[in-house]
Design a protein around this motif. Structure first.
Motif, PDB file in Angstrom:
ATOM      1  N   ASP A  14      10.115  12.539  21.099  1.00 11.08           N
ATOM      2  CA  ASP A  14      10.223  14.137  21.185  1.00 11.08           C
ATOM      3  C   ASP A  14       9.022  14.592  21.855  1.00 11.08           C
ATOM      4  N   ARG A  15       8.032  14.017  21.546  1.00 12.85           N
ATOM      5  CA  ARG A  15       6.760  14.801  21.999  1.00 12.85           C
ATOM      6  C   ARG A  15       6.683  14.542  23.606  1.00 12.85           C
ATOM      7  N   LEU A  16       6.788  13.334  24.038  1.00 15.66           N
ATOM      8  CA  LEU A  16       6.953  13.207  25.557  1.00 15.66           C
ATOM      9  C   LEU A  16       7.912  13.935  26.275  1.00 15.66           C
ATOM     10  N   ARG A  17       9.101  14.227  25.783  1.00 16.52           N
ATOM     11  CA  ARG A  17      10.023  15.203  26.372  1.00 16.52           C
ATOM     12  C   ARG A  17       9.171  16.729  26.403  1.00 16.52           C
ATOM     13  N   GLU A  18       8.530  16.955  25.164  1.00 15.03           N
ATOM     14  CA  GLU A  18       7.981  18.267  25.157  1.00 15.03           C
ATOM     15  C   GLU A  18       6.791  18.389  26.053  1.00 15.03           C
ATOM     16  N   ILE A  19       5.915  17.266  26.434  1.00  9.38           N
ATOM     17  CA  ILE A  19       4.960  17.183  27.056  1.00  9.38           C
ATOM     18  C   ILE A  19       5.381  17.472  28.697  1.00  9.38           C
ATOM     19  N   LEU A  20       6.600  16.789  29.023  1.00  7.41           N
ATOM     20  CA  LEU A  20       6.836  16.876  30.519  1.00  7.41           C
ATOM     21  C   LEU A  20       7.703  18.318  30.710  1.00  7.41           C
ATOM     22  N   SER A  21       7.650  19.100  29.786  1.00 10.11           N
ATOM     23  CA  SER A  21       8.219  20.423  29.933  1.00 10.11           C
ATOM     24  C   SER A  21       7.463  21.559  29.433  1.00 10.11           C
ATOM     25  N   GLY A  22       6.122  21.068  29.165  1.00  8.52           N
ATOM     26  CA  GLY A  22       5.169  21.994  28.370  1.00  8.52           C
ATOM     27  C   GLY A  22       3.971  22.345  29.488  1.00  8.52           C
ATOM     28  N   PRO A  23       2.814  22.934  29.048  1.00  8.78           N
ATOM     29  CA  PRO A  23       1.701  23.024  29.528  1.00  8.78           C
ATOM     30  C   PRO A  23       0.879  21.808  30.068  1.00  8.78           C
ATOM     31  N   PRO A  24      -0.048  21.899  30.970  1.00  7.92           N
ATOM     32  CA  PRO A  24      -0.791  20.999  31.504  1.00  7.92           C
ATOM     33  C   PRO A  24      -1.435  20.030  30.324  1.00  7.92           C
ATOM     34  N   VAL A  25      -1.330  18.425  30.933  1.00  7.77           N
ATOM     35  CA  VAL A  25      -1.826  17.503  29.881  1.00  7.77           C
ATOM     36  C   VAL A  25      -2.722  16.747  30.693  1.00  7.77           C
ATOM     37  N   THR A  26      -3.282  15.873  29.963  1.00 12.48           N
ATOM     38  CA  THR A  26      -4.067  14.607  30.334  1.00 12.48           C
ATOM     39  C   THR A  26      -3.389  13.057  30.203  1.00 12.48           C
ATOM     40  N   TRP A  27      -3.207  12.574  31.202  1.00  4.39           N
ATOM     41  CA  TRP A  27      -2.718  11.179  31.179  1.00  4.39           C
ATOM     42  C   TRP A  27      -3.651  10.093  31.257  1.00  4.39           C
TER      43      TRP A  27
END
Length: 234
Positions: A14-27
């Motif tokens: 669920d979190r990965l789906r949210e990350i990909l549709s949310g604000p900028p992140v660091t991978w």
């Protein structure tokens, strides 16, 4: 709050789906020379670079940061002693972990310790608030102190940690084995006995993107055709 492995798996998906549709992140990508992508791509993109192009370019996530912390020759043990420098200081939102290709030099007797260290990398990554994605290493040919049989043991150890801790796993080892048609690795995917070449790195990319649910056959990254080390869009 303590989570079961299944609850972690659902939460992380669920979190990965949210990350990909949310604000900028660091991978952050952790690994050895395969992740670092040195020399054996012969100037072409590594799988981490393909990932960055797909996410930051094609998916329009321009504010994301993709950090390649792969170090040639590294093992999971090396990473643990350098975790803050190579991962923690970046405050990662997602950490990708791929080790095993150098770890297998310890042979059968090293599998248990390797499994423990992968477990610890997951725990430390979670401690800094990151979602973790484990990756099995691609197969190796016989030589340079490495054997396909031992590599398979280490790949299975990664899967075991993923099952026990509820972590998403990108199973490159299985994908390559399936594509190999009875051989150890598909022809042209390795540049030597254990380093993927430019074609191999693209195949790592496709498996990674498919596992994350962001592969698209119409994209330039996913439809790239690599023949004899030369990249050209299909």
């Amino acid at each position: 709050m303590d989570f079961t492995a299944d609850e972690y798996a659902r939460r992380d998906a669920d979190r990965l789906r949210e990350i990909l549709s949310g604000p900028p992140v660091t991978w952050v990508f952790l690994g050895d020379s395969i992740t670092q992508g040195v020399a054996h791509t012969h100037g072409h993109r590594s799988y981490v670079e393909h990932f960055a192009e797909r996410v930051r370019g094609e998916l329009g996530r321009r504010g994301d940061t993709v950090v390649n912390s792969g170090v040639s020759g590294a093992t999971a043990e090396d990473l643990l002693s350098e975790f803050h420098w190579r991962a923690g200081r970046f405050a990662p939102d997602v950490v990708f972990v791929m080790f095993g290709t150098n770890d297998i030099l310890a042979g059968d007797d090293g599998v248990r310790g390797f499994r423990y260290r992968i477990d610890q990398i997951v725990q430390r990554s979670r401690d800094v608030g990151a979602t973790v994605v484990l990756q099995t290493p691609p197969p190796v040919l016989e030589g340079d102190g490495r054997t396909p049989r031992v590599l398979a043991l280490y790949a299975e150890a990664v899967r075991e940690v993923a099952r026990d801790l509820g972590v998403l796993v990108v199973d490159h080892s299985a994908a390559w084995r399936e594509a190999a048609d009875g051989e150890v690795a598909p022809e042209g995917w390795l540049d030597d006995s254990f380093h993927p070449g430019s074609r191999g790195h693209h195949e790592l990319t496709l498996t990674l993107l498919s596992t994350l649910g962001i592969a698209d056959g119409s994209s330039a990254v996913c439809s790239l055709v690599i023949e004899d080390g030369v990249g050209a869009n299909a």
